[in-house]
Design a protein around this motif. Structure first.
Motif, PDB file in Angstrom:
ATOM      1  N   PHE A 274       0.840  -1.210   0.000  1.00  0.00           N
ATOM      2  CA  PHE A 274       0.000   0.000   0.000  1.00  0.00           C
ATOM      3  C   PHE A 274       0.871   1.254   0.000  1.00  0.00           C
ATOM      4  N   PHE A 275       1.912   1.278   0.810  1.00  0.00           N
ATOM      5  CA  PHE A 275       2.793   2.438   0.913  1.00  0.00           C
ATOM      6  C   PHE A 275       3.480   2.708  -0.425  1.00  0.00           C
ATOM      7  N   LEU A 276       3.925   1.649  -1.086  1.00  0.00           N
ATOM      8  CA  LEU A 276       4.564   1.810  -2.395  1.00  0.00           C
ATOM      9  C   LEU A 276       3.605   2.419  -3.410  1.00  0.00           C
ATOM     10  N   GLU A 277       2.396   1.883  -3.482  1.00  0.00           N
ATOM     11  CA  GLU A 277       1.453   2.297  -4.515  1.00  0.00           C
ATOM     12  C   GLU A 277       0.800   3.640  -4.200  1.00  0.00           C
ATOM     13  N   LYS A 278       0.250   3.788  -3.010  1.00  0.00           N
ATOM     14  CA  LYS A 278      -0.579   4.942  -2.692  1.00  0.00           C
ATOM     15  C   LYS A 278       0.217   6.153  -2.223  1.00  0.00           C
ATOM     16  N   THR A 279       1.278   5.907  -1.477  1.00  0.00           N
ATOM     17  CA  THR A 279       2.033   7.021  -0.922  1.00  0.00           C
ATOM     18  C   THR A 279       3.212   7.400  -1.798  1.00  0.00           C
ATOM     19  N   LEU A 280       3.980   6.403  -2.234  1.00  0.00           N
ATOM     20  CA  LEU A 280       5.158   6.690  -3.062  1.00  0.00           C
ATOM     21  C   LEU A 280       4.822   6.705  -4.546  1.00  0.00           C
ATOM     22  N   LYS A 281       3.581   6.352  -4.907  1.00  0.00           N
ATOM     23  CA  LYS A 281       3.060   6.508  -6.270  1.00  0.00           C
ATOM     24  C   LYS A 281       3.819   5.665  -7.292  1.00  0.00           C
ATOM     25  N   VAL A 282       4.278   4.508  -6.861  1.00  0.00           N
ATOM     26  CA  VAL A 282       4.859   3.550  -7.790  1.00  0.00           C
ATOM     27  C   VAL A 282       3.704   2.844  -8.493  1.00  0.00           C
ATOM     28  N   ASP A 283       3.789   2.667  -9.811  1.00  0.00           N
ATOM     29  CA  ASP A 283       2.670   2.049 -10.518  1.00  0.00           C
ATOM     30  C   ASP A 283       2.439   0.633 -10.012  1.00  0.00           C
ATOM     31  N   GLY A 284       1.167   0.197 -10.064  1.00  0.00           N
ATOM     32  CA  GLY A 284       0.762  -1.057  -9.443  1.00  0.00           C
ATOM     33  C   GLY A 284       1.523  -2.260  -9.941  1.00  0.00           C
ATOM     34  N   ALA A 285       1.743  -2.346 -11.250  1.00  0.00           N
ATOM     35  CA  ALA A 285       2.437  -3.513 -11.801  1.00  0.00           C
ATOM     36  C   ALA A 285       3.867  -3.601 -11.261  1.00  0.00           C
ATOM     37  N   ALA A 387      -4.040  15.307   0.713  1.00  0.00           N
ATOM     38  CA  ALA A 387      -4.228  13.885   0.982  1.00  0.00           C
ATOM     39  C   ALA A 387      -4.297  13.094  -0.321  1.00  0.00           C
ATOM     40  N   LYS A 388      -5.038  13.624  -1.312  1.00  0.00           N
ATOM     41  CA  LYS A 388      -5.142  12.939  -2.599  1.00  0.00           C
ATOM     42  C   LYS A 388      -3.797  12.914  -3.328  1.00  0.00           C
ATOM     43  N   ALA A 389      -2.993  13.935  -3.089  1.00  0.00           N
ATOM     44  CA  ALA A 389      -1.665  13.988  -3.709  1.00  0.00           C
ATOM     45  C   ALA A 389      -0.630  13.207  -2.923  1.00  0.00           C
ATOM     46  N   SER A 390      -1.043  12.601  -1.786  1.00  0.00           N
ATOM     47  CA  SER A 390      -0.137  11.859  -0.894  1.00  0.00           C
ATOM     48  C   SER A 390       1.057  12.707  -0.475  1.00  0.00           C
ATOM     49  N   THR A 513      -6.277   1.306   9.629  1.00  0.00           N
ATOM     50  CA  THR A 513      -5.940   2.131  10.793  1.00  0.00           C
ATOM     51  C   THR A 513      -4.748   3.031  10.507  1.00  0.00           C
ATOM     52  N   ALA A 514      -3.721   2.465   9.894  1.00  0.00           N
ATOM     53  CA  ALA A 514      -2.527   3.256   9.581  1.00  0.00           C
ATOM     54  C   ALA A 514      -2.855   4.366   8.600  1.00  0.00           C
ATOM     55  N   PHE A 515      -3.686   4.060   7.606  1.00  0.00           N
ATOM     56  CA  PHE A 515      -4.089   5.080   6.648  1.00  0.00           C
ATOM     57  C   PHE A 515      -4.845   6.209   7.343  1.00  0.00           C
ATOM     58  N   ALA A 516      -5.728   5.865   8.274  1.00  0.00           N
ATOM     59  CA  ALA A 516      -6.478   6.881   9.009  1.00  0.00           C
ATOM     60  C   ALA A 516      -5.530   7.769   9.813  1.00  0.00           C
ATOM     61  N   MET A 517      -4.512   7.185  10.397  1.00  0.00           N
ATOM     62  CA  MET A 517      -3.546   7.958  11.181  1.00  0.00           C
ATOM     63  C   MET A 517      -2.753   8.915  10.289  1.00  0.00           C
ATOM     64  N   VAL A 518      -2.384   8.444   9.114  1.00  0.00           N
ATOM     65  CA  VAL A 518      -1.687   9.302   8.154  1.00  0.00           C
ATOM     66  C   VAL A 518      -2.596  10.444   7.706  1.00  0.00           C
ATOM     67  N   THR A 521      -3.024  13.213  10.367  1.00  0.00           N
ATOM     68  CA  THR A 521      -1.868  14.031  10.730  1.00  0.00           C
ATOM     69  C   THR A 521      -1.150  14.655   9.550  1.00  0.00           C
ATOM     70  N   GLY A 522      -1.296  14.050   8.360  1.00  0.00           N
ATOM     71  CA  GLY A 522      -0.569  14.541   7.204  1.00  0.00           C
ATOM     72  C   GLY A 522       0.846  14.010   7.096  1.00  0.00           C
ATOM     73  N   ASP A 523       1.283  13.208   8.052  1.00  0.00           N
ATOM     74  CA  ASP A 523       2.625  12.630   8.068  1.00  0.00           C
ATOM     75  C   ASP A 523       2.568  11.227   7.467  1.00  0.00           C
ATOM     76  N   ILE A 524       3.254  11.008   6.338  1.00  0.00           N
ATOM     77  CA  ILE A 524       3.146   9.721   5.652  1.00  0.00           C
ATOM     78  C   ILE A 524       3.718   8.571   6.461  1.00  0.00           C
ATOM     79  N   TYR A 525       4.511   8.875   7.477  1.00  0.00           N
ATOM     80  CA  TYR A 525       5.090   7.817   8.304  1.00  0.00           C
ATOM     81  C   TYR A 525       4.346   7.609   9.628  1.00  0.00           C
ATOM     82  N   TYR A 526       3.368   8.455   9.897  1.00  0.00           N
ATOM     83  CA  TYR A 526       2.725   8.401  11.207  1.00  0.00           C
ATOM     84  C   TYR A 526       1.994   7.090  11.445  1.00  0.00           C
ATOM     85  N   GLY A 527       1.464   6.493  10.390  1.00  0.00           N
ATOM     86  CA  GLY A 527       0.758   5.223  10.539  1.00  0.00           C
ATOM     87  C   GLY A 527       1.620   4.095  11.056  1.00  0.00           C
TER      88      GLY A 527
END
Length: 556
Positions: A274-285, A387-390, A513-518, A521-527
């Protein structure tokens, strides 16, 4: 003279052909169950389009959350139901039933008419099938682990049961390969229209094969001996949870071993993806391929740590893995950012983002299915776009009533106040602000997505492998420890509940839960604080209260 089993084999001996069949059959059946369970997650996009498209926003939001969580939420109840049956009537027959329920409910999803055909009944039936899957998985694992452990010779229970621990990973691999294969063979249009059903439908073939294999097996020798001697439990639930002497060990097993194991497992495999795809924006494949390589490299270590736990004990390996996770998660995920999206890491360092707003005017930015509209305050408008821009940001308090300001380095952007606007003017002001903020992020070097050419793939695989290695440490020996912790007459019941509370609730809800925490707070590592705190708690409780079990006699 060496002590022997009823079949004449000494308790310490090389694996016989029958024992190899027990391991293979139990593991293969569990792989198929995990395959069935993971399909829903892998095909969630197609399922949502088929079953939630005609529901109003509120109902759709509730159904989407419920269907996602249902399989995890009911696993402890499956543990209670089937654990009791397993201790009353036997290990073999019980996990034959759980396998049948899992396979048939998965097959049924492939046949289920869409919302367009039968209306609201479609998502309701889908939810029921997901509940059945969770109940079945709640009963399967404890049966398979207990069955294998009770066939294992002394000194090899960690090794034997470690094969069961590989099955979740192999099930994920199988589901990925089948889905990718059908998508490639049919094409995206056909797969989206009807081909998504095929991975569910072929589960009936897997069910038939695994049922046939497991029908060739005999009952566990430990249970058969108890049954012959009339020593089986008459009330497993009462004995397991109604008597403090055993309930105490259930609680210790949960907090001193399984909770930490669960969050390390889900953080190392699912949250990392999830962190790779949604936060770091690496393509799914690319993300799937990288994590698949890391998991393939790490999977043999489930067996290694199971074997090692037979030599030095279960406790130091499990608690050691939890301790290492608590210590290394923040640096490992930070390194993952630098390796997978170096442009994002550079922008965060050179032009950090700050949101200056009154916290009381900011909503909780958690929108897992994209149904909520955060547009009632300038703070919401600003944070929603970030948030949408991660984009990771810090929060600075502002006086009440003041407009929210987003600072990207030294450049500021003021969010519109929706209270002073209406209709098209409001929409135009929000669009203009978002366009300005998008341009500001781009100017500061924040990438819209990770540049595949810039990804340090070797480093990413190495980091993901390190995370997966922590998973193998905590997960490889856990089945043997749980089997050894409880008496044979109530073993199935006692070990299944803490395992599925830990992995169904502590672990299963970790990504959400981790996503909600991020988001909050706006901190990508907070989760990461969630798995770190739970893993640390497990280390403390385990060190103080968890006994070492690897030399115990499990026939008592």
């Amino acid at each position: 003279m060496a002590t022997t089993y009823d079949d004449g084999q000494p308790k310490q001996h090389a694996a016989t052909q029958n024992e190899k069949l027990v391991i293979a059959a139990s593991s293969l059946g569990t792989v198929f169950e995990w395959y069935d369970f993971y399909l829903y997650g892998l095909l969630a996009t197609y399922i949502s389009a088929q079953f939630f498209s005609g529901v109003n926003e509120t109902t759709g939001f509730i159904f989407a959350l419920a269907a996602f969580a249902a399989g995890f939420a009911v696993r402890p109840f499956g543990a209670l139901v089937f654990g009791r049956i397993g201790d009353l009537v036997g290990r073999k027959n019980t996990f034959l039933v759980t396998m049948g329920i899992m396979g048939l409910s998965t097959f049924a999803v492939g046949l289920l008419p869409s919302y367009a055909s039968i209306g609201v009944a479609a998502p309701i039936i889908l939810l029921i099938m997901r509940l059945a899957q969770g109940l079945a998985l709640g009963g399967e694992y404890g049966g398979a682990a207990t069955y294998v452990a009770e066939h294992a010779p002394e000194g090899k229970r960690g090794l034997y049961t470690s094969w069961i621990q590989t099955t979740a990973t192999f099930g994920l691999f199988a589901a990925l390969l089948v889905v990718i294969g059908f998508r490639f063979a049919l094409g995206e249009e056909a797969f989206a229209a009807w081909g998504w059903r095929l991975p569910f439908l072929i589960s009936i073939l897997l069910l038939g094969v695994s049922m046939w294999i497991r029908l060739q097996l005999n009952e566990s020798p430990v249970f058969q001996k108890m049954k012959d001697e009339g020593k089986t439990s008459k009330a497993p639930l009462t004995e397991a949870f109604g008597q403090w002497g055993n309930l105490r060990w259930v609680i210790i097993a949960l907090l001193g071993a399984v909770a930490g194991q669960a969050v390390v497992w889900y953080a190392g495999q699912f949250y990392a993806l999830f962190f790779l795809e949604k936060t770091l924006k690496v393509d799914g494949a690319t993300a799937n391929i990288l994590i698949a390589i890391a998991l393939a490299l790490a999977t043999p270590f489930f067996v290694f740590f199971g074997w090692l736990s037979d030599k030095i004990g279960r406790k130091p390996i499990i608690l050691g893995g939890c301790a290492l996770a608590a210590i290394t998660y923040f640096p490992l995920f930070g390194a993952l950012t630098h390796a997978a999206n170096p442009a994002l890491a550079a922008a965060q360092a050179s032009a950090p983002i700050t949101v200056v707003a009154n916290s009381k005017e900011c909503s909780f930015q958690f929108d897992p299915v994209g149904k909520n509209k955060f547009d009632t305050s300038s703070c919401d408008i600003a944070k929603t776009y970030l948030a949408k821009a991660s984009a990771s940001y810090d929060n600075v308090e502002a006086p009440a009533g003041s407009a929210a300001i987003v600072k990207i380095g030294a450049v500021s952007f003021t969010a519109p106040d929706p209270a002073t606007l209406a209709g098209d003017d409001k929409k135009a002001a929000i669009t203009a602000f978002q366009d300005d903020l998008k341009a500001g992020l781009a100017t500061a070097g924040y990438p819209a997505k990770a540049d595949t050419a810039q990804i340090n793939k070797v480093a990413v695989v190495a980091i993901l492998w390190a995370l997966a290695m922590l998973v193998t440490m905590v997960y490889g020996p856990i089945a043997a420890m749980l089997v050894e912790l409880f008496p044979s007459r109530i073993r199935y019941t006692s070990m299944s509940l803490p395992y599925h509370i830990g992995n169904g609730w502590f672990g299963g809800f970790l990504p959400t839960t981790a996503f909600a925490m991020v988001a909050a707070t706006g901190d990508i590592y907070y989760g990461l604080w969630y798995p770190v705190v739970v893993a640390a708690l497990t280390v403390v409780v385990g060190l103080l209260f968890l006994p070492e079990t690897f030399r115990r006699n499990i026939e008592d």
